[in-house]
Write a protein that holds these residues in place. Sequence first.
Motif, PDB file in Angstrom:
ATOM      1  N   UNK A 283       0.889  -1.290   0.046  1.00 19.74           N
ATOM      2  CA  UNK A 283       0.026   0.000  -0.149  1.00 19.74           C
ATOM      3  C   UNK A 283       1.012   1.360  -0.034  1.00 19.74           C
ATOM      4  N   UNK A 284       2.036   1.105  -0.213  1.00 20.74           N
ATOM      5  CA  UNK A 284       2.760   2.469  -0.613  1.00 20.74           C
ATOM      6  C   UNK A 284       2.756   2.797  -1.801  1.00 20.74           C
ATOM      7  N   UNK A 285       2.792   4.116  -2.165  1.00 22.69           N
ATOM      8  CA  UNK A 285       2.829   4.759  -3.238  1.00 22.69           C
ATOM      9  C   UNK A 285       3.924   4.677  -4.204  1.00 22.69           C
ATOM     10  N   UNK A 286       5.169   4.271  -3.629  1.00 21.69           N
ATOM     11  CA  UNK A 286       6.402   3.943  -4.264  1.00 21.69           C
ATOM     12  C   UNK A 286       6.741   2.502  -4.181  1.00 21.69           C
ATOM     13  N   UNK A 287       6.537   1.686  -5.131  1.00 24.09           N
ATOM     14  CA  UNK A 287       6.911   0.176  -4.794  1.00 24.09           C
ATOM     15  C   UNK A 287       7.431  -0.040  -6.266  1.00 24.09           C
ATOM     16  N   UNK A 288       8.263  -1.152  -6.395  1.00 25.49           N
ATOM     17  CA  UNK A 288       8.688  -1.663  -7.671  1.00 25.49           C
ATOM     18  C   UNK A 288       9.063  -2.957  -7.583  1.00 25.49           C
ATOM     19  N   UNK A 289       8.461  -3.994  -8.340  1.00 23.20           N
ATOM     20  CA  UNK A 289       9.045  -5.221  -8.741  1.00 23.20           C
ATOM     21  C   UNK A 289      10.014  -5.590  -9.894  1.00 23.20           C
ATOM     22  N   UNK A 290      10.876  -6.139  -9.533  1.00 22.85           N
ATOM     23  CA  UNK A 290      11.922  -6.349 -10.488  1.00 22.85           C
ATOM     24  C   UNK A 290      12.343  -8.046 -10.688  1.00 22.85           C
ATOM     25  N   UNK A 291      11.493  -8.664 -10.176  1.00 21.51           N
ATOM     26  CA  UNK A 291      11.832 -10.192 -10.287  1.00 21.51           C
ATOM     27  C   UNK A 291      10.494 -11.237 -10.011  1.00 21.51           C
ATOM     28  N   UNK A 292      10.439 -12.316 -10.609  1.00 22.14           N
ATOM     29  CA  UNK A 292       9.563 -13.078 -10.453  1.00 22.14           C
ATOM     30  C   UNK A 292      10.184 -14.753 -11.006  1.00 22.14           C
ATOM     31  N   UNK A 299       4.448 -18.761  -6.470  1.00 19.22           N
ATOM     32  CA  UNK A 299       5.334 -17.688  -7.319  1.00 19.22           C
ATOM     33  C   UNK A 299       5.917 -16.947  -6.292  1.00 19.22           C
ATOM     34  N   UNK A 300       7.190 -16.525  -6.696  1.00 22.95           N
ATOM     35  CA  UNK A 300       7.976 -15.789  -5.769  1.00 22.95           C
ATOM     36  C   UNK A 300       8.364 -14.422  -6.619  1.00 22.95           C
ATOM     37  N   UNK A 301       7.882 -13.296  -5.732  1.00 24.62           N
ATOM     38  CA  UNK A 301       7.898 -12.002  -6.343  1.00 24.62           C
ATOM     39  C   UNK A 301       8.694 -11.196  -5.407  1.00 24.62           C
ATOM     40  N   UNK A 302       9.805 -10.434  -6.198  1.00 25.34           N
ATOM     41  CA  UNK A 302      10.716  -9.726  -5.373  1.00 25.34           C
ATOM     42  C   UNK A 302      10.517  -8.100  -5.757  1.00 25.34           C
TER      43      UNK A 302
END
Length: 332
Positions: A283-292, A299-302
């Motif tokens: 629920x943050x406004x600044x988040x970023x996913x770079x891996x799956x 499913x692993x998400x980073x």
Amino acid sequence: MNLVEKAVSNGGKLAPLVIPNGLTSGTGLMNPSIFIDQDNEIIVNLRHVNYTLVHAENKQSFPSRYGPLTYLHPEKDQRLVTENYLCRLDNDLNMTDFTKVKMQSLHEPIWEFVGLEDARVVQWNNEYFLIGVRRDTTTTGVGRMEYTQIDLDKDNWTAKEMHRKRIAAPGLDDSYCEKNWMPVVDKPYTFVKWTMPTEVIYSSPFGQDSEQLMLRHTPAAPKDQRGSSQVIKWGSMYICITHEVDLFKNYLEQKDAIYRHRVVMWDEQFNFVGLSQPFSFLDARVEFCVGAAQQGEDLLLSFGFQDNAAFVLRVPKLVVEDLLKECLTYGN
């Protein structure tokens, strides 16, 4: 939707990624990229930056004097500098090893963004690569994706750059900034460059030019779907995580942003199947996913949180299936 809350409440796990404070001086750890290699080991590239991001989040009426998005730098270095750490996790997502990637000194950085940013991890033809954007080779910050081939010594857990290749954009190669191309994990040297419409690119780390393999029509995207994770196989489909960003200015005309993510699904020929509803991680406004990566049925998400924290989320099969159902019913 808060994906972390839904995943954990259904048996998933949120694991923080932390290295000793003495290595970072308390500045940001962010935007990790997870990958499971051919030895079935979990490897994560962890990005360290030399600043701390302060974001006003829910205090938009009372931001700092510098605005709701503020980068706090060391007094004597106002650049945005990236270092990368390769980490090994056990099957419970605990960090067992980490090492700073020793990069070759091939040029003097000549722009304010320094280093290989948001590098995705892959292993293609038995070789490990970090693939991210570099913007420090020109005085105007022209960005291109780059291959960094890694010599990873698993016995001593050390990593050093062996080879570097700047990836030309297909065609005239005259764009200002190319970033967030998504490696297709089971197709060596292949990337999804654009999602909607879908553009698939081939570019060898040992060749010169990039080749457009296909350009597939898709429905119009509700918002520009930008690259985030790698593209992975899930059953008979390809899936990835994309991000969308709402860039705006507050009442004082200071810049701000809200990031959200979605799942995108294609068939085996990269015909577009569907798109999930947008979600956040925490629920943050600044988040970023770079891996799956797929681990068993999970499913692993980073992802990074406000440029200040890094996590791996184990998403149970049940929650993944809910997201994929949204893809399959997209547009109905």
